[in-house]
Enzyme design. Structure first.
Site, PDB file in Angstrom:
ATOM      1  N   PHE A 159      -3.589  -7.630  -7.512  1.00 14.08           N
ATOM      2  CA  PHE A 159      -4.473  -8.758  -7.836  1.00 14.08           C
ATOM      3  C   PHE A 159      -5.743  -8.787  -7.007  1.00 14.08           C
ATOM      4  CE2 PHE A 159      -2.564 -10.559  -4.025  1.00 14.08           C
ATOM      5  CZ  PHE A 159      -3.632 -11.266  -3.489  1.00 14.08           C
ATOM      6  N   LYS A 183      -2.042  -1.016 -16.595  1.00 16.33           N
ATOM      7  CA  LYS A 183      -1.263  -2.259 -16.495  1.00 16.33           C
ATOM      8  C   LYS A 183      -1.879  -3.061 -15.359  1.00 16.33           C
ATOM      9  CE  LYS A 183       1.500  -4.384 -14.649  1.00 16.33           C
ATOM     10  NZ  LYS A 183       1.189  -5.710 -14.039  1.00 16.33           N
ATOM     11  N   GLU A 186      -0.973  -9.186 -13.441  1.00 17.93           N
ATOM     12  CA  GLU A 186      -0.802 -10.317 -14.353  1.00 17.93           C
ATOM     13  C   GLU A 186      -1.423 -11.591 -13.772  1.00 17.93           C
ATOM     14  OE1 GLU A 186       1.284  -8.890 -12.419  1.00 17.93           O
ATOM     15  OE2 GLU A 186       3.111 -10.042 -11.991  1.00 17.93           O
ATOM     16  N   SER A 236       1.806  -3.598  -3.267  1.00 18.54           N
ATOM     17  CA  SER A 236       2.607  -3.784  -2.047  1.00 18.54           C
ATOM     18  C   SER A 236       3.501  -2.566  -1.782  1.00 18.54           C
ATOM     19  CB  SER A 236       3.479  -5.030  -2.201  1.00 18.54           C
ATOM     20  OG  SER A 236       4.394  -4.823  -3.255  1.00 18.54           O
ATOM     21  N   CYS A 291      -6.691  -4.980   1.378  1.00 21.89           N
ATOM     22  CA  CYS A 291      -5.726  -4.063   1.989  1.00 21.89           C
ATOM     23  C   CYS A 291      -6.311  -3.442   3.244  1.00 21.89           C
ATOM     24  CB  CYS A 291      -5.343  -2.969   1.010  1.00 21.89           C
ATOM     25  SG  CYS A 291      -6.715  -1.896   0.620  1.00 21.89           S
ATOM     26  N   GLU A 391       3.004  -8.036   6.477  1.00 25.05           N
ATOM     27  CA  GLU A 391       1.614  -8.131   6.030  1.00 25.05           C
ATOM     28  C   GLU A 391       1.401  -9.575   5.580  1.00 25.05           C
ATOM     29  OE1 GLU A 391       0.706  -5.938   2.442  1.00 25.05           O
ATOM     30  OE2 GLU A 391      -1.378  -5.682   3.053  1.00 25.05           O
TER      31      GLU A 391
HETATM   32  P1  NAD Z   1       2.276  -6.229  -5.953  1.00 19.46           P
HETATM   33  O1  NAD Z   1       2.983  -5.053  -5.412  1.00 19.46           O
HETATM   34  O2  NAD Z   1       3.001  -7.528  -6.000  1.00 19.46           O
HETATM   35  O3  NAD Z   1       1.786  -5.941  -7.460  1.00 19.46           O
HETATM   36  C1  NAD Z   1       1.179  -4.720  -7.797  1.00 19.46           C
HETATM   37  C2  NAD Z   1       1.536  -4.390  -9.244  1.00 19.46           C
HETATM   38  O4  NAD Z   1       2.949  -4.218  -9.358  1.00 19.46           O
HETATM   39  C3  NAD Z   1       1.147  -5.487 -10.228  1.00 19.46           C
HETATM   40  O5  NAD Z   1       0.567  -4.900 -11.363  1.00 19.46           O
HETATM   41  C4  NAD Z   1       2.455  -6.172 -10.535  1.00 19.46           C
HETATM   42  O6  NAD Z   1       2.520  -6.671 -11.851  1.00 19.46           O
HETATM   43  C5  NAD Z   1       3.487  -5.085 -10.357  1.00 19.46           C
HETATM   44  N1  NAD Z   1       4.782  -5.620  -9.875  1.00 19.46           N
HETATM   45  C6  NAD Z   1       4.993  -6.738  -9.140  1.00 19.46           C
HETATM   46  N2  NAD Z   1       6.306  -6.888  -8.864  1.00 19.46           N
HETATM   47  C7  NAD Z   1       6.942  -5.836  -9.437  1.00 19.46           C
HETATM   48  C8  NAD Z   1       8.309  -5.417  -9.479  1.00 19.46           C
HETATM   49  N3  NAD Z   1       9.270  -6.120  -8.905  1.00 19.46           N
HETATM   50  N4  NAD Z   1       8.581  -4.273 -10.135  1.00 19.46           N
HETATM   51  C9  NAD Z   1       7.623  -3.537 -10.723  1.00 19.46           C
HETATM   52  N5  NAD Z   1       6.310  -3.905 -10.712  1.00 19.46           N
HETATM   53  C10 NAD Z   1       5.968  -5.029 -10.075  1.00 19.46           C
HETATM   54  O7  NAD Z   1       0.911  -6.352  -5.121  1.00 19.46           O
HETATM   55  P2  NAD Z   1      -0.163  -7.525  -5.150  1.00 19.46           P
HETATM   56  O8  NAD Z   1       0.412  -8.736  -4.494  1.00 19.46           O
HETATM   57  O9  NAD Z   1      -0.736  -7.670  -6.507  1.00 19.46           O
HETATM   58  O10 NAD Z   1      -1.308  -6.904  -4.226  1.00 19.46           O
HETATM   59  C11 NAD Z   1      -1.320  -7.028  -2.824  1.00 19.46           C
HETATM   60  C12 NAD Z   1      -0.726  -5.819  -2.147  1.00 19.46           C
HETATM   61  O11 NAD Z   1      -1.441  -4.650  -2.554  1.00 19.46           O
HETATM   62  C13 NAD Z   1      -0.854  -5.854  -0.638  1.00 19.46           C
HETATM   63  O12 NAD Z   1       0.321  -5.351  -0.071  1.00 19.46           O
HETATM   64  C14 NAD Z   1      -2.027  -4.926  -0.341  1.00 19.46           C
HETATM   65  O13 NAD Z   1      -2.031  -4.359   0.950  1.00 19.46           O
HETATM   66  C15 NAD Z   1      -1.821  -3.904  -1.388  1.00 19.46           C
HETATM   67  N6  NAD Z   1      -3.043  -3.169  -1.647  1.00 19.46           N
HETATM   68  C16 NAD Z   1      -3.129  -1.894  -1.171  1.00 19.46           C
HETATM   69  C17 NAD Z   1      -4.296  -1.166  -1.355  1.00 19.46           C
HETATM   70  C18 NAD Z   1      -4.417   0.233  -0.825  1.00 19.46           C
HETATM   71  O14 NAD Z   1      -5.323   0.935  -1.249  1.00 19.46           O
HETATM   72  N7  NAD Z   1      -3.538   0.667   0.074  1.00 19.46           N
HETATM   73  C19 NAD Z   1      -5.375  -1.739  -2.037  1.00 19.46           C
HETATM   74  C20 NAD Z   1      -5.242  -3.038  -2.533  1.00 19.46           C
HETATM   75  C21 NAD Z   1      -4.060  -3.742  -2.324  1.00 19.46           C
END
Ligand code: NAD
Length: 506
Positions: A159, A183, A186, A236, A291, A391
């Site tokens: 997000f 994808k 959401e 994440s 991030c 985090e």
């Molecule tokens: P998230 O992991 O909750 O969601 C990422 C994606 O995974 C979304 O599209 C979501 O719909 C999907 N998802 C969520 N729960 C799921 C599950 N149980 N099973 C399968 N898919 C699932 O992450 P977020 O909260 O949207 O974003 C923040 C996180 O992203 C932080 O940890 C941040 O550090 C990380 N991030 C990392 C980078 C990088 O380049 N290292 C860059 C941006 C964000």
């Protein structure tokens, strides 16, 4: 996920993109897309059905048959056009992004701009997707490589950068000759969809770019689908690890950029004013939801006296809606994120860290329903405390102390994450020692958020990354292509025949 009854029935539906058409999902599962500053429902987003995901993959598979043979120049020109369209629509894109995600309008433009740089890079594919040739590896024999597209690739995005991260993925995948299923998060899919509309307007043919929405089920379907050859994931560590394991088992190429705990070392010889400005900007910008945000400052020696000045600078930041002029810190993305950040601040207090600045429940005139938490600073933070081990992904800066540069480096290397880190110093020798000895993928020297520009690649490491090749830059050209090696000999009438040869030589 909202139950269908909680979803605002009159809110516009976010569409799927399948086979070049924006279509409304037939799903019975939807959730609201909510403005985090006001709680206004902006749209409702579907959790795509298995049939819809199947249709998106099938359309990408069909389109690959012709797209993979499209000449380089034709592919590149689409991205030249797309970069122009993104520039022309910058203000509109930023406004959509701020409404659904919360960051300030200038920061939203930055989010779009960092993605735009990848689109510009994609337009230079003619110089990037080049093989190698060795002439005369044996008598009359040449060996050369072809970098060929893989097929249907997929992207799963978080997000926090709903413009930049989709733009890390689909332009480079498509320009190298693949087709794509995206994808998006959401939580804030609207700016991503507007970018996809612009991509189609730029000339991406039907089926080459597809979008499905959803959460766990959609992601698992993508991990398992036999026609998807590669997955780029950003999000994440928990979800990224799951995606990596599940999709690798299904035989796919996978790259996962994941969570972080980014430390900045501040040496006492650093330029104080520049350093404190950088630290506060990188700690609290985008409400700490980057991030690469600096979430731990390691003050070395006499720099430990600088805490009051860090607090004073943090206090000057304006907390308000991202649309308000002069806002420095917008809301966090959701009520759940707010509750999580506030819960971690509680834990920090309970576990003995010193709360130097408490940003909980700030007064934000005109936005009393927003998910606001102001800049928050803890000192005396140690491993074992939840605020250090987790985090936080909110505007909370943890401060730890160290007696020497060596001790600070050891402290950072003991943390599992390896996304980004920075050092602030005027000493070249100290900076060089840091760059050599620190075990983190992206290093800033007097640069707090060292995200590489797209001529390089994003290079997080250790627990922040799974898979060896990073997004964008040279590495992603290798990620999205398969190297074929051709060894060729051509006979002409003067070539003498050697007869049958049963040894291993050429
Ligand atoms: P998230 O992991 O909750 O969601 C990422 C994606 O995974 C979304 O599209 C979501 O719909 C999907 N998802 C969520 N729960 C799921 C599950 N149980 N099973 C399968 N898919 C699932 O992450 P977020 O909260 O949207 O974003 C923040 C996180 O992203 C932080 O940890 C941040 O550090 C990380 N991030 C990392 C980078 C990088 O380049 N290292 C860059 C941006 C964000």
């Amino acid at each position: 996920m909202n139950a269908p009854s909680n979803v605002a029935a009159l809110a516009p539906a976010v569409k799927l993109l399948i086979g070049g058409k924006f279509v409304e999902s037939k799903s019975t599962e939807w959730r609201n897309v909510v403005n985090p500053a006001t709680q206004e429902v902006l749209a409702r987003v579907p959790f795509a059905t298995p049939d819809e995901i199947e249709a998106a993959v099938a359309s990408a598979k069909e389109a690959f048959k012709t797209w993979r043979k499209t000449p380089i120049g034709a592919r590149a020109r689409i991205f030249l056009k797309l970069q122009q369209l993104i520039r022309e629509h910058m203000a509109e894109l930023a406004a959509i992004l701020t409404a659904e995600q919360g960051k300030t309008l200038p920061d939203a433009e930055g989010d779009v701009f960092r993605g735009l740089e990848v689109v510009e890079h994609a337009a230079g594919i003619g110089n990037l997707q080049l093989g190698e040739l060795a002439n005369n590896v044996a008598n009359g024999v040449d060996t050369y490589t072809l970098l060929q597209p893989l097929g249907v690739c997929a992207g799963i995005t978080p997000f926090n950068f709903p413009a930049m991260i989709p733009l890390w993925m689909f332009p480079m995948a498509i320009v190298t000759g693949n087709t794509f299923v995206l994808k998006p998060s959401e939580q804030d899919p609207m700016v991503t969809m507007r970018l996809c509309e612009l991509a189609l307007e730029a000339g991406i043919p039907p089926g080459v770019l597809n979008v499905v929405h959803g959460g766990e089920a959609a992601v698992n379907a993508i991990c398992d689908h036999p026609d998807i050859k590669a997955i780029s994931f950003v999000g994440s560590t928990r979800v990224g690890t799951h995606v990596y394991n599940r999709a690798s088992l299904a035989g796919k190429r996978v790259q996962c950029m994941m969570g972080a705990k980014n430390h900045a070392i501040i040496l006492p010889d650093a330029n104080k004013e520049q350093t404190l400005n950088a630290l506060v900007g990188a700690g609290f910008g985008a409400a700490g939801q980057r991030c690469m945000a600096v979430s731990v400052a390691v003050l070395v020696g006499e720099a430990q006296q600088w805490i009051p000045e860090i607090v004073a600078k943090a206090k000057t930041l304006k907390v308000s809606a991202g649309t308000e002029k002069g806002t420095d810190v917008g809301p966090v993305v959701s009520c759940a994120a707010l509750a999580r950040v506030e819960g971690l601040i509680e834990k920090g207090l309970a576990e003995g860290a010193k709360l130097e600045l408490d940003g909980r429940k700030p007064q934000v005139p005109g936005y009393d329903k927003g998910n606001f938490v102001g800049p928050t600073i803890f000192s005396g933070v140690k491993p074992g405390m939840a605020i250090y081990d987790q985090e936080i992904f909110g505007p909370v800066l943890c401060i730890a102390g160290a007696n020497s540069l060596d001790e600070a480096i050891e402290f950072i290397n003991a943390n599992p994450h390896g996304n980004g880190t920075a050092i602030f110093t005027q000493s070249g020798a100290a900076a060089r020692k840091f760059q050599e000895d620190i075990d983190v993928g992206q290093i800033g020297i007097n640069v707090p958020i060292p995200v590489p520009v797209p001529i390089f690649s994003f290079t997080g490491s250790r627990a922040s990354k799974l898979g060896d090749l990073g997004p964008y830059g040279k590495q992603v050209v290798l990620f999205y292509t398969q190297t074929k090696t051709v060894t060729a000999r051509w006979f002409d009438d003067s070539t003498t025949t050697q007869g049958v040869n049963t040894t291993i030589s050429l």
